[in-house]
Design a protein around this motif. Structure first.
Motif, short mmCIF file in Angstrom:
data_model
loop_
_atom_site.label_atom_id
_atom_site.label_comp_id
_atom_site.label_asym_id
_atom_site.label_seq_id
_atom_site.Cartn_x
_atom_site.Cartn_y
_atom_site.Cartn_z
N GLU A 35 0.80 -1.22 0.00
CA GLU A 35 0.00 0.00 0.00
C GLU A 35 0.84 1.27 0.00
O GLU A 35 0.29 2.38 -0.15
CB GLU A 35 -0.95 0.02 1.20
N ASP A 36 2.14 1.17 0.16
CA ASP A 36 3.00 2.36 0.18
C ASP A 36 3.19 2.92 -1.22
O ASP A 36 3.38 2.18 -2.18
CB ASP A 36 4.37 2.02 0.76
N GLU A 37 3.17 4.25 -1.32
CA GLU A 37 3.41 4.93 -2.59
C GLU A 37 4.88 5.33 -2.69
O GLU A 37 5.36 6.13 -1.89
CB GLU A 37 2.54 6.18 -2.72
N LEU A 38 5.59 4.76 -3.66
CA LEU A 38 6.99 5.14 -3.88
C LEU A 38 7.02 6.39 -4.75
O LEU A 38 6.69 6.33 -5.94
CB LEU A 38 7.75 4.00 -4.56
N VAL A 39 7.40 7.52 -4.17
CA VAL A 39 7.34 8.78 -4.91
C VAL A 39 8.57 9.02 -5.76
O VAL A 39 8.55 9.87 -6.66
CB VAL A 39 7.13 9.98 -3.95
#
Length: 315
Positions: free
Chosen positions: A71-75
């Motif tokens: 669920e983490d967004e890698l920016v």
């Protein structure tokens, strides 16, 4: 090192730091926290080549990414490296790893996670970003962040903004000459030649000290060994002279001194501060506040992350 506990979805950056003795990587959240279990490290050194650096960087990056939750967004991916850097080509040619000249760090990691923004910058610029955003230079309009380690590097904040310069190499304070040049050694008299950990150890050995590492030098210093104390004083004096010159040019509010070798003595920062006061020719330069880093050694990784996290990624 601050670490997170499992929680809700978050934005994270993959941060990579490439230095003369190690390559580090970790995931970093938007508030400057290193994600638990994501930190990874591989050895580098003067014998490193572009190929061996690529292997090390790819390995630590992959291990860090393994801690990313679905669920983490890698920016993005932020990479800080010892320089010089070549902004046009995206390559780096670290002074302490001459066989690795022309290394392309972005190419080593880009296909691990296709798509995210990848930014490469001088490690000193990254450290300045981290100290300004989360550390000892927070809130300062004009600041210097300087690291004393395998080499000596730094970065500047001017008018509240990081300064990278025409080629991306602004902040190479370790190559500032503070003493007379030796015709047989083009680097003699630079801050790095006088103050870095390995060069300080080498100087001590030339003067009769029998240890071999910075850690051993620290023990000898604490025990009152005269050569060890002279060696550490020589390092701190050169760093203070460099800060005095920078403060005279830029009217610095604060100079933050970090890096592993800055911990060689409990009074190292005090000695740097005394050197600034002695070397600075004008009162406003002597007024610069000299402080240690508040980032517990995480500045290079946090600064690399700051290249792609939030507002600083647009600077």
């Amino acid at each position: 090192m601050r670490v997170t506990d499992p929680g809700p979805a978050r934005q994270v950056a993959l941060a990579v730091d490439i230095g003369g003795t190690k390559a580090d990587a970790a995931l970093v959240t938007a508030d400057g926290t290193i994600v638990a279990g994501s930190a990874s490290r591989r050895r580098t050194g003067p014998e490193s080549t572009a190929a061996s650096l690529a292997t090390a960087v790819r390995s630590v990056a992959a291990e860090a990414l393994a801690a990313r939750r679905p669920e983490d967004e890698l920016v993005g991916i932020g990479i800080g490296s010892a320089g010089p850097v070549d902004r046009a080509s995206g390559t780096v040619s670290p002074l302490n790893m001459t066989a690795a000249a022309g290394f392309d760090p972005a190419a080593a990691v880009r296909d691990l996670v296709p798509g995210p923004l990848v930014r490469v910058a001088l490690d000193g610029a990254c450290i300045a970003l981290a100290e300004h955003r989360w550390g000892g230079a927070r809130g300062a309009t004009t600041a210097l962040a300087l690291v004393v380690s395998t080499g000596v590097g730094g970065g500047f904040i001017v008018n509240g903004m990081p300064v990278s310069g025409r080629t991306g190499n602004a902040g190479h304070i370790g190559q500032l000459r503070v003493r007379a040049r030796d015709a047989d050694d083009p680097l003699a008299g630079t801050v790095e030649s006088l103050a870095s950990g390995p060069n300080t150890v080498a100087w001590a050995r030339r003067h009769g000290w029998t240890g071999t590492t910075g850690e051993e030098l620290a023990v000898s210093y604490a025990a009152g060994d005269a050569v060890a104390r002279a060696a550490v004083g020589r390092s701190a004096t050169a760093v203070g002279e460099a800060i005095a010159a920078a403060a005279t040019l830029l009217d610095l509010e604060v100079a933050v001194v970090g890096g592993g070798f800055a911990d060689v003595a409990s009074d190292y920062i005090d000695q740097v501060r005394a050197s600034v006061e002695e070397a600075a020719p004008l009162p406003f330069a002597r007024a610069v506040r000299v402080t240690g880093s508040g980032l517990h050694g995480d500045g290079p990784l946090l600064g690399a992350a700051a290249l792609v996290l939030g507002a600083d990624s647009q600077r």
